[in-house]
Scaffold this motif. Structure first.
Motif, PDB file in Angstrom:
ATOM      1  N   GLU A   1       0.902  -1.182   0.088  1.00  0.00           N
ATOM      2  CA  GLU A   1      -0.028  -0.006   0.125  1.00  0.00           C
ATOM      3  C   GLU A   1       0.930   1.287   0.074  1.00  0.00           C
ATOM      4  O   GLU A   1       2.043   1.150   0.457  1.00  0.00           O
ATOM      5  N   LEU A   2       0.312   2.394  -0.662  1.00  0.00           N
ATOM      6  CA  LEU A   2       0.950   3.619  -0.452  1.00  0.00           C
ATOM      7  C   LEU A   2      -0.177   4.401   0.301  1.00  0.00           C
ATOM      8  O   LEU A   2      -1.033   4.888  -0.287  1.00  0.00           O
ATOM      9  N   MET A   3       0.500   5.004   1.385  1.00  0.00           N
ATOM     10  CA  MET A   3      -0.416   5.856   2.438  1.00  0.00           C
ATOM     11  C   MET A   3      -0.014   7.306   2.224  1.00  0.00           C
ATOM     12  O   MET A   3       1.424   7.468   2.621  1.00  0.00           O
ATOM     13  N   PRO A   4      -0.814   8.232   2.147  1.00  0.00           N
ATOM     14  CA  PRO A   4      -0.069   9.720   2.378  1.00  0.00           C
ATOM     15  C   PRO A   4       0.032   9.797   3.761  1.00  0.00           C
ATOM     16  O   PRO A   4      -0.406   9.493   4.732  1.00  0.00           O
ATOM     17  N   ALA A   5       1.370  11.113   3.708  1.00  0.00           N
ATOM     18  CA  ALA A   5       1.697  11.007   5.481  1.00  0.00           C
ATOM     19  C   ALA A   5       2.281  12.668   5.372  1.00  0.00           C
ATOM     20  O   ALA A   5       2.584  13.073   6.249  1.00  0.00           O
ATOM     21  N   GLY A   6       1.637  13.423   4.325  1.00  0.00           N
ATOM     22  CA  GLY A   6       1.798  14.910   4.394  1.00  0.00           C
ATOM     23  C   GLY A   6       1.286  15.662   5.414  1.00  0.00           C
ATOM     24  O   GLY A   6       0.194  15.267   6.360  1.00  0.00           O
ATOM     25  N   ARG A   7       1.642  16.897   5.615  1.00  0.00           N
ATOM     26  CA  ARG A   7       1.395  17.354   6.932  1.00  0.00           C
ATOM     27  C   ARG A   7      -0.051  18.246   6.449  1.00  0.00           C
ATOM     28  O   ARG A   7      -0.160  18.856   5.604  1.00  0.00           O
ATOM     29  N   LEU A   8      -0.842  18.099   7.632  1.00  0.00           N
ATOM     30  CA  LEU A   8      -2.157  18.831   7.299  1.00  0.00           C
ATOM     31  C   LEU A   8      -1.914  20.308   7.424  1.00  0.00           C
ATOM     32  O   LEU A   8      -0.973  20.770   8.399  1.00  0.00           O
ATOM     33  N   GLN A   9      -2.234  21.380   6.844  1.00  0.00           N
ATOM     34  CA  GLN A   9      -2.285  22.615   6.955  1.00  0.00           C
ATOM     35  C   GLN A   9      -3.187  23.029   7.961  1.00  0.00           C
ATOM     36  O   GLN A   9      -3.952  22.419   8.620  1.00  0.00           O
ATOM     37  N   ASP A  10      -2.774  24.363   8.440  1.00  0.00           N
ATOM     38  CA  ASP A  10      -3.330  24.885   9.597  1.00  0.00           C
ATOM     39  C   ASP A  10      -4.991  25.185   9.397  1.00  0.00           C
ATOM     40  O   ASP A  10      -5.611  25.030  10.523  1.00  0.00           O
ATOM     41  N   LYS A  11      -5.320  25.234   8.440  1.00  0.00           N
ATOM     42  CA  LYS A  11      -6.599  25.903   7.734  1.00  0.00           C
ATOM     43  C   LYS A  11      -7.088  25.140   6.679  1.00  0.00           C
ATOM     44  O   LYS A  11      -6.127  24.588   5.905  1.00  0.00           O
ATOM     45  N   GLY A  12      -8.349  24.829   6.600  1.00  0.00           N
ATOM     46  CA  GLY A  12      -8.923  24.184   5.507  1.00  0.00           C
ATOM     47  C   GLY A  12      -8.918  25.410   4.277  1.00  0.00           C
ATOM     48  O   GLY A  12      -8.794  26.372   4.620  1.00  0.00           O
ATOM     49  N   VAL A  13      -9.299  24.886   3.079  1.00  0.00           N
ATOM     50  CA  VAL A  13      -9.370  25.831   1.862  1.00  0.00           C
ATOM     51  C   VAL A  13     -10.299  25.522   0.959  1.00  0.00           C
ATOM     52  O   VAL A  13     -10.756  24.219   0.783  1.00  0.00           O
ATOM     53  N   VAL A  14     -11.064  26.381   0.470  1.00  0.00           N
ATOM     54  CA  VAL A  14     -11.741  26.231  -0.719  1.00  0.00           C
ATOM     55  C   VAL A  14     -11.485  27.154  -1.944  1.00  0.00           C
ATOM     56  O   VAL A  14     -11.287  28.347  -1.995  1.00  0.00           O
ATOM     57  N   TYR A  15     -11.189  26.536  -2.832  1.00  0.00           N
ATOM     58  CA  TYR A  15     -11.120  27.194  -4.238  1.00  0.00           C
ATOM     59  C   TYR A  15     -12.343  27.228  -5.241  1.00  0.00           C
ATOM     60  O   TYR A  15     -13.018  26.071  -5.299  1.00  0.00           O
ATOM     61  N   LYS A  16     -12.791  28.337  -5.554  1.00  0.00           N
ATOM     62  CA  LYS A  16     -13.982  28.586  -6.599  1.00  0.00           C
ATOM     63  C   LYS A  16     -13.559  29.215  -7.812  1.00  0.00           C
ATOM     64  O   LYS A  16     -13.126  30.207  -7.857  1.00  0.00           O
ATOM     65  N   VAL A  17     -13.626  28.379  -8.923  1.00  0.00           N
ATOM     66  CA  VAL A  17     -13.074  28.853 -10.117  1.00  0.00           C
ATOM     67  C   VAL A  17     -14.258  28.968 -11.066  1.00  0.00           C
ATOM     68  O   VAL A  17     -15.363  27.898 -11.211  1.00  0.00           O
ATOM     69  N   ASN A  18     -14.599  30.059 -11.889  1.00  0.00           N
ATOM     70  CA  ASN A  18     -15.523  30.212 -12.968  1.00  0.00           C
ATOM     71  C   ASN A  18     -14.822  29.937 -13.955  1.00  0.00           C
ATOM     72  O   ASN A  18     -13.997  30.456 -14.863  1.00  0.00           O
ATOM     73  N   ILE A  19     -15.383  28.723 -14.867  1.00  0.00           N
ATOM     74  CA  ILE A  19     -14.904  28.143 -16.070  1.00  0.00           C
ATOM     75  C   ILE A  19     -15.816  28.599 -17.124  1.00  0.00           C
ATOM     76  O   ILE A  19     -16.676  28.544 -17.470  1.00  0.00           O
ATOM     77  N   GLN A  20     -14.904  29.523 -18.133  1.00  0.00           N
ATOM     78  CA  GLN A  20     -15.567  30.384 -19.023  1.00  0.00           C
ATOM     79  C   GLN A  20     -14.892  29.867 -20.454  1.00  0.00           C
ATOM     80  O   GLN A  20     -15.847  29.817 -21.576  1.00  0.00           O
ATOM     81  N   THR A  21     -13.922  29.305 -20.718  1.00  0.00           N
ATOM     82  CA  THR A  21     -13.100  29.490 -21.881  1.00  0.00           C
ATOM     83  C   THR A  21     -12.760  27.767 -21.874  1.00  0.00           C
ATOM     84  O   THR A  21     -12.543  27.108 -20.887  1.00  0.00           O
ATOM     85  N   PRO A  22     -12.288  27.198 -23.329  1.00  0.00           N
ATOM     86  CA  PRO A  22     -11.770  25.944 -23.260  1.00  0.00           C
ATOM     87  C   PRO A  22     -10.443  25.848 -22.678  1.00  0.00           C
ATOM     88  O   PRO A  22     -10.128  24.709 -21.964  1.00  0.00           O
ATOM     89  N   GLN A  23      -9.751  26.581 -22.523  1.00  0.00           N
ATOM     90  CA  GLN A  23      -8.434  27.057 -21.636  1.00  0.00           C
ATOM     91  C   GLN A  23      -8.579  26.758 -20.347  1.00  0.00           C
ATOM     92  O   GLN A  23      -7.881  26.055 -19.484  1.00  0.00           O
ATOM     93  N   ASP A  24      -9.866  27.132 -19.722  1.00  0.00           N
ATOM     94  CA  ASP A  24     -10.049  26.953 -18.350  1.00  0.00           C
ATOM     95  C   ASP A  24     -10.266  25.478 -18.114  1.00  0.00           C
ATOM     96  O   ASP A  24     -10.101  24.794 -16.935  1.00  0.00           O
TER      97      ASP A  24
END
Length: 447
Positions: A72-95
């Motif tokens: 098995e491969l288990m993640p062991a990275g450090r948790l950040q101090d806070k959670g995060v929310v990314y909100k992206v408006n998708i408008q073009t094929p590049q997006d």
């Protein structure tokens, strides 16, 4: 001599890079129960790092009695101090080609369709890839549904068609990535400039989220109200004169180290808490600043006009709610970038360079492109010219809606001709980000 050598030797990083010269990979072995034959087998654990990604634990089990093997491969990275929310408006094929790092704790939402993909295994994909994967998951059991429950299958068929229309980009839509660990990432193609189509919000995790992440044990009683530390003065203790120590792990190599905390009164400003970490193993140094008081009644914008090399040594207190702007370079950070910092103008500019070059997963390795890396290199050269005093007249602006940031004045208490301080009324959106709109401080016991 040998005793001194052992004492001075630095401990190896907890998560080590795999190299051809590493003859001692430090594999941990432990006896484990085989779930197949219920005899004793052997589990081997190896802690390492995947380049440009994160720390992982490689686990391998082998039973000599029945021959069962498992890895098995288990993640062991450090948790950040806070959670995060990314909100992206998708408008073009590049997006649609924006790359997304989705950790195993991140949920993806498309509000216009009221769709939410629950957390699953971590992956590196694109916006188009995430939608295509969701369509494949919905299609997977459709033949069986059409036999067992035709009505539900017909509704899912209609929903799949709506998802396919998103791939055609008939209308713009929002994509939201919500990760309580803070380890997910959505590409900003305009970096190092601010992305006008993306908003990034950092938030405090709830108790339920901490339980799900294993930070708090389920069923544990709520902690008692924290004893006020700032300003406490008694016969045996004065918080403003004491340096407090507590154990922690280095955020870079994960080796146990010590964090120091001190309450500091900044002249002509206010009382703050400074936490500093110094790792003796890898040499990493870091500090974080927390405001000693509450939020100010108004937001504050501080503008420094850089005139010479001496301005690089001005002290800066950047709170975790503060954003930084350099209009001449068309540069602006989101609120919360780099957290709270007590440093100098030069130190903060160097931190921005480090973050853009080393911690941005899309600026290094195979994800980087000549156009993107060239743009980043040009921006870093501009920062170097400012630090070296060869580019003057640049404005360095701190915008803190909480009013807890500060730039040192060289003429205090008299006015500084290079500093402009503006107090302003916060907008509804800023109060929302700070959690003030739902805060009730008077008559709060009433329904």
């Amino acid at each position: 001599m040998s005793g001194d050598t052992e004492k001075d030797a630095k401990p190896n990083p907890l998560f080590r890079d795999i190299t051809a010269d590493d003859y001692d990979p430090e594999i941990t072995e432990m006896a484990s129960l085989c779930v197949n034959c219920e005899e004793e087998g052997m589990t081997r654990l190896f802690l390492t790092k995947i380049p440009f990604f994160r720390e992982v634990i490689v686990s391998s089990f082998q039973c000599d009695h029945c021959g069962m093997r498992n890895a098995e491969l288990m993640p062991a990275g450090r948790l950040q101090d806070k959670g995060v929310v990314y909100k992206v408006n998708i408008q073009t094929p590049q997006d649609m080609n924006r790359q997304v790092v989705q950790s195993q704790s991140a949920a993806v939402r498309i509000p216009c369709l009221e769709f939410e993909a629950p957390p699953k295994k971590g992956l590196l994909s694109t916006v188009e890839g995430i939608i295509s994967q969701a369509i494949d998951d919905l299609n997977q059991c459709q033949p069986l549904r059409k036999v067992q429950d035709p009505e539900v299958a017909a509704k899912i068929e209609v929903f799949i068609e709506k998802m396919q229309n998103l791939l055609k980009l008939e209308t713009p839509f929002d994509l939201v990535v919500d990760d309580p660990t803070g380890n997910s990432f959505v590409e900003n193609p305009h970096a190092p400039n601010k992305d006008p189509q993306m908003t990034i919000t950092h938030y405090e995790r709830t108790r339920e989220q901490n339980i799900d992440l294993g930070i708090v044990a389920e069923g544990a009683e709520e902690e008692a109200a924290e004893e006020e530390v700032l300003g406490v003065k008694s016969k045996d203790f004065d918080s403003t004169q004491e340096v407090m120590h507590f154990p922690a792990n280095c955020p870079r190599c994960n080796v146990p180290c010590e964090t120091n905390m001190k309450v500091v009164n900044i002249p002509h400003f206010k009382e703050v808490v400074i936490m500093a970490t110094n790792c003796e193993s890898c040499g990493h140094r870091d500090n974080e600043v927390k405001s000693g008081g509450g939020m100010e009644a108004k937001g504050r914008k501080i503008s420094l006009r850089i005139e010479n090399r001496d301005d690089m040594s001005r002290d800066i207190l950047k709170s975790e709610t503060c954003s930084v702007m350099i209009p001449e370079l068309d540069f602006e950070t989101e609120m919360g970038t780099l957290g709270g910092k007590f440093t100098t103008v030069e130190g903060l500019l160097e931190d921005f360079k480090t973050q853009l070059k080393e911690t941005n997963p899309f600026m290094i390795g195979d994800s980087s492109t000549p156009e993107r890396s060239g743009k980043l290199g040009d921006f870093c050269k501009e920062l170097d010219l400012i630090v070296q005093g060869e580019k003057n007249g640049v404005h360095f602006i701190l915008d803190d809606p909480a009013g807890n940031s500060y730039i040192q004045s060289l003429t205090a208490p008299d006015p500084d001709a290079q500093l402009t301080i503006e107090d302003y009324e916060r907008s509804f959106e800023q109060n929302e980000d700070l959690g003030l709109n739902d805060m009730k401080t008077e008559n709060y016991e009433e329904n």
